[in-house]
Every structure is written in structure tokens, then in C-alpha cells.
Design an enzyme around this catalytic site. Structure first.
Site, PDB file in Angstrom:
ATOM      1  N   SER A 144       0.863  -1.186   0.000  1.00 49.07           N
ATOM      2  CA  SER A 144       0.000   0.000   0.000  1.00 49.07           C
ATOM      3  C   SER A 144       0.901   1.238   0.000  1.00 49.07           C
ATOM      4  CB  SER A 144      -0.836  -0.023   1.280  1.00 49.07           C
ATOM      5  OG  SER A 144      -1.491   1.196   1.492  1.00 49.07           O
ATOM      6  N   TYR A 157      -2.070  -1.036  10.564  1.00 51.40           N
ATOM      7  CA  TYR A 157      -2.101  -1.360   9.125  1.00 51.40           C
ATOM      8  C   TYR A 157      -0.805  -0.941   8.426  1.00 51.40           C
ATOM      9  CZ  TYR A 157      -3.992  -1.404   4.329  1.00 51.40           C
ATOM     10  OH  TYR A 157      -4.219  -1.641   2.992  1.00 51.40           O
TER      11      TYR A 157
HETATM   12  N1  LIG Z   1      -8.876  -0.872  -0.747  1.00 47.47           N
HETATM   13  C1  LIG Z   1      -7.879  -0.002  -0.667  1.00 47.47           C
HETATM   14  O1  LIG Z   1      -8.074   1.224  -0.711  1.00 47.47           O
HETATM   15  C2  LIG Z   1      -6.452  -0.500  -0.565  1.00 47.47           C
HETATM   16  C3  LIG Z   1      -5.405   0.421  -0.712  1.00 47.47           C
HETATM   17  C4  LIG Z   1      -4.097  -0.041  -0.659  1.00 47.47           C
HETATM   18  C5  LIG Z   1      -3.842  -1.388  -0.467  1.00 47.47           C
HETATM   19  N2  LIG Z   1      -4.889  -2.261  -0.322  1.00 47.47           N
HETATM   20  C6  LIG Z   1      -4.584  -3.669  -0.141  1.00 47.47           C
HETATM   21  O2  LIG Z   1      -5.101  -4.359  -1.274  1.00 47.47           O
HETATM   22  C7  LIG Z   1      -5.457  -5.691  -0.885  1.00 47.47           C
HETATM   23  C8  LIG Z   1      -6.886  -5.944  -1.309  1.00 47.47           C
HETATM   24  O3  LIG Z   1      -7.725  -5.011  -0.646  1.00 47.47           O
HETATM   25  P1  LIG Z   1      -9.282  -4.938  -0.969  1.00 47.47           P
HETATM   26  O4  LIG Z   1      -9.688  -3.541  -0.713  1.00 47.47           O
HETATM   27  O5  LIG Z   1      -9.531  -5.586  -2.273  1.00 47.47           O
HETATM   28  O6  LIG Z   1      -9.851  -5.832   0.241  1.00 47.47           O
HETATM   29  P2  LIG Z   1     -11.209  -6.642   0.402  1.00 47.47           P
HETATM   30  O7  LIG Z   1     -12.195  -6.282  -0.652  1.00 47.47           O
HETATM   31  O8  LIG Z   1     -11.582  -6.503   1.843  1.00 47.47           O
HETATM   32  O9  LIG Z   1     -10.754  -8.157   0.130  1.00 47.47           O
HETATM   33  C9  LIG Z   1      -9.890  -8.813   1.013  1.00 47.47           C
HETATM   34  C10 LIG Z   1      -9.789 -10.257   0.584  1.00 47.47           C
HETATM   35  O10 LIG Z   1      -8.844 -10.916   1.429  1.00 47.47           O
HETATM   36  C11 LIG Z   1      -9.418 -12.131   1.891  1.00 47.47           C
HETATM   37  N3  LIG Z   1      -8.764 -12.484   3.154  1.00 47.47           N
HETATM   38  C12 LIG Z   1      -8.689 -11.727   4.282  1.00 47.47           C
HETATM   39  N4  LIG Z   1      -8.032 -12.399   5.238  1.00 47.47           N
HETATM   40  C13 LIG Z   1      -7.661 -13.598   4.705  1.00 47.47           C
HETATM   41  C14 LIG Z   1      -6.966 -14.722   5.214  1.00 47.47           C
HETATM   42  N5  LIG Z   1      -6.509 -14.763   6.472  1.00 47.47           N
HETATM   43  N6  LIG Z   1      -6.764 -15.784   4.386  1.00 47.47           N
HETATM   44  C15 LIG Z   1      -7.226 -15.753   3.112  1.00 47.47           C
HETATM   45  N7  LIG Z   1      -7.897 -14.714   2.589  1.00 47.47           N
HETATM   46  C16 LIG Z   1      -8.121 -13.659   3.374  1.00 47.47           C
HETATM   47  C17 LIG Z   1     -10.909 -11.803   2.002  1.00 47.47           C
HETATM   48  O11 LIG Z   1     -11.757 -12.938   2.028  1.00 47.47           O
HETATM   49  P3  LIG Z   1     -12.188 -13.675   3.408  1.00 47.47           P
HETATM   50  O12 LIG Z   1     -12.512 -12.597   4.399  1.00 47.47           O
HETATM   51  O13 LIG Z   1     -13.344 -14.530   3.030  1.00 47.47           O
HETATM   52  O14 LIG Z   1     -11.000 -14.478   3.810  1.00 47.47           O
HETATM   53  C18 LIG Z   1     -11.093 -11.029   0.705  1.00 47.47           C
HETATM   54  O15 LIG Z   1     -11.192 -11.923  -0.382  1.00 47.47           O
HETATM   55  C19 LIG Z   1      -5.235  -5.767   0.633  1.00 47.47           C
HETATM   56  O16 LIG Z   1      -3.988  -6.344   0.890  1.00 47.47           O
HETATM   57  C20 LIG Z   1      -5.264  -4.310   1.054  1.00 47.47           C
HETATM   58  O17 LIG Z   1      -4.564  -4.107   2.250  1.00 47.47           O
HETATM   59  C21 LIG Z   1      -6.178  -1.848  -0.365  1.00 47.47           C
END
Ligand SMILES: NC(=O)c1ccc[n+]([C@@H]2O[C@H](COP(=O)([O-])OP(=O)(O)OC[C@H]3O[C@@H](n4cnc5c(N)ncnc54)[C@H](OP(=O)(O)O)[C@@H]3O)[C@@H](O)[C@H]2O)c1
Length: 276
Positions: A144, A157
Site C-alpha cells: 500500500s 495497518y
Molecule cells: N482498498 C484499498 O483502498 C487498498 C489500498 C491499498 C492497499 N490495499 C490492499 O489491497 C489488498 C486488497 O484489498 P481490498 O480492498 O480488495 O480488500 P477486500 O475487498 O476486503 O478483500 C480482502 C480479501 O482478502 C481475503 N482475506 C482476508 N483475510 C484472509 C486470510 N486470512 N486468508 C485468506 N484470505 C483472506 C478476504 O476474504 P475472506 O474474508 O473470506 O477471507 C477477501 O477476499 C489488501 O492487501 C489491502 O490491504 C487496499
């Protein structure tokens, strides 16, 4: 969009939602076989069914797995490689976010975030490298912008995302000589279910601080990630204005810091004791 090299089987942790799911959609369009990994079986099944509806014949599978469990991850990847075909690409998008004033986060909050974001990434990389063996492969770790700079409300985080940066950059030196391309992705905020739930309860200071960089669509973040990997990049920061902000934080740290502090001061209320 640039096409990826001839990937055959890409495993995407966090593939049931947000960025992982969108990357899966775009890779399936390029004919790559994809396995979506997540803990919640129902959401995983719905995600895969949605992709098959949009793209009949898409080669998409699912794996119910908690990547925090190192032994289970190792066994699951070995079995997956045997049953579905050799894994040549791993995309670590699984992540969780807990936001709040530092004094109001518990040590369990910190551990939970570190467990999934750092150790989940380490476990999946270790398991994937074991299945690659001597073959080349690709590993993409999603950190991130909060892995490069501090952010109000993100003590847990941002620590975990900084740790992913250190892990990924170190791993690259170790495995690139044997043909494994390691890529670090540092997006700013983008539309996703993670941000929807953050929006329900984030501190005003966090909202103000993160708004320094405009929010992107998940489609753009996924497309720039895939294009960047296909172009052989080692680090990808999606979005021109996000790249400019990251560059400014490096080249002009005093100014970038002053902008952040001024924005935070505008809305600062401090810890809200009623929250916990
Ligand atoms: N959204 C943003 O603005 C943003 C910005 C910068 C970076 N990121 C990073 O981008 C990535 C994706 O973010 P997103 O916004 O797409 O998140 P999201 O929509 O909340 O999706 C998170 C995914 O991770 C899975 N997950 C969580 N814990 C897990 C575990 N212990 N084992 C296996 N799967 C797991 C969840 O499914 P289950 O809960 O069913 O396991 C879900 O499929 C993350 O690493 C986040 O930190 C996001």
C-alpha cells in the site's frame, strides 16, 4: 492493456473480493487459469460463479484457506499444483485493515493485522516457491502507499504494509537469480468492500489525511498492476497522482509532511473514548 507473459495458473489470495477479484477478472479475460483463495466459502463460491456467468468457459477455481495457517497453506498449494496444474504465478492480495487512534487499538488488533497482512503473505510466498521448484515464476505482493509513508489511524495497518515492503524487496534479491520475478504493488485508496467498511467508522483525521491522494477505481488499480507486471516492473504505484505524491514524499519530505499535518489539524479531535 499489455498482455501478461504466458502464465498458466495464477493463484490469487484475497481473490473473492476487491482487488484480488478484479485482477482475476482481467486475467481470465487474457485466458489465464485462476484459483481464488479466501476464508469464507460462500463469498468465494459467489465470486467464482459471478466470473463464470460473465465469462462462460473461464478457467476459475476456488480454494478455501486461511493464509495465516502456514502448514495448511503449504499443503493446500501442493495439492492444488497436483490437481489443477503447476502454479506459475502468485498474487497476494489478502489483507485486513483496522483503523483507529493508536491508544484505542489493542495488541490483539495489531497481531491480527500483522498475522494476515505480513505472515499471510510470507506463508503464501513460501508455499508457492516450494511448488515452483526450479521453474521460473512470478510473485506479486500487494502492500500500500501506507507501506511507504505513515498515515493517521494506521499504526497497525501501516506497520504491516511497511513489513511487506521489506519482506518483498529482500525476497526479490534471493529468488530473482533463479528466475522468479517479484513485484511490489503499493496502491493508494481505491473503491472496494474494505474501504466501504472503513468509511462506516473511520476517524475524521484518517479520512482527511488519505484524501490527500485521490481515490482510484479498482479496475484501474488491477489494470495497472497487470500491465506493470507484464512490463517487467519490480514496483508498481497505480495512478499518476499517487505516483507524484509518493515521489514528493521522497524528494520533498518536509513539504509533503507539512501538507499532511495541516490537513490533519483541520479536523483533529483526538481519541474518541466512546469508541472502545
Ligand atoms: N482498498 C484499498 O483502498 C487498498 C489500498 C491499498 C492497499 N490495499 C490492499 O489491497 C489488498 C486488497 O484489498 P481490498 O480492498 O480488495 O480488500 P477486500 O475487498 O476486503 O478483500 C480482502 C480479501 O482478502 C481475503 N482475506 C482476508 N483475510 C484472509 C486470510 N486470512 N486468508 C485468506 N484470505 C483472506 C478476504 O476474504 P475472506 O474474508 O473470506 O477471507 C477477501 O477476499 C489488501 O492487501 C489491502 O490491504 C487496499
Amino acid at each position: 492493456m499489455k498482455r501478461v507473459p504466458p502464465w498458466h495458473h495464477c493463484v490469487i489470495t484475497g481473490g473473492s473480493s476487491g482487488l484480488g477479484l478484479e485482477i482475476a477478472r482481467q486475467l481470465l479475460r487474457q485466458g489465464v487459469a485462476v484459483t481464488l483463495v479466501a476464508r469464507n466459502e460462500t463469498r468465494l463460491g459467489m465470486a467464482a460463479a459471478g466470473l463464470r456467468r460473465q465469462m462462460p468457459g473461464a478457467n476459475v477455481g476456488t480454494l478455501v484457506l486461511d493464509v495465516v495457517d502456514a502448514a495448511a497453506t503449504r499443503t493446500a498449494f501442493e495439492e492444488l499444483a497436483q490437481t489443477t496444474g503447476a502454479i506459475d504465478t502468485l498474487i497476494n492480495s489478502a489483507g485486513i485493515l483496522i483503523e483507529g487512534h493508536a491508544e484505542q487499538l489493542t495488541i490483539d488488533d495489531h497481531r491480527a493485522v500483522m498475522d494476515v497482512n505480513l505472515f499471510g503473505t510470507v506463508n503464501a510466498c513460501t508455499a508457492a516457491l516450494a511448488t515452483f521448484g526450479d521453474d521460473p515464476g512470478t510473485i506479486v505482493n500487494v502492500s500500500s502507499v501506507a507501506g511507504l509513508i505513515g498515515v493517521f489511524g494506521y499504526t497497525a495497518y501501516s506497520s504491516s504494509k511497511h513489513a511487506i515492503v521489506g519482506y518483498t524487496r529482500s525476497l526479490a534479491y534471493e529468488v530473482e537469480p533463479r528466475g522468479v520475478h517479484v513485484v511490489l504493488v503499493c496502491p493508494g485508496e481505491f473503491d472496494s468492500p474494505m474501504v466501504d467498511s472503513l468509511d462506516a467508522d473511520r476517524t475524521p483525521e484518517n479520512r482527511e489525511h488519505t484524501l490527500t491522494i485521490p481515490k482510484l477505481s479498482v479496475e484501474q488499480v488491477a489494470a495497472e498492476t497487470i500491465s506493470g507486471v507484464a512490463a517487467g516492473r519490480r514496483m508498481i504505484v497505480p495512478g499518476r497522482r499517487t505516483r507524484a505524491a509518493v515521489l514528493a514524499s521522497r524528494l520533498l519530505p518536509g513539504i509533503s509532511d507539512a501538507v499532511s499535518r495541516r490537513r490533519i489539524a483541520r479536523v483533529y479531535t483526538g481519541p474518541r473514548t466512546s469508541l472502545r
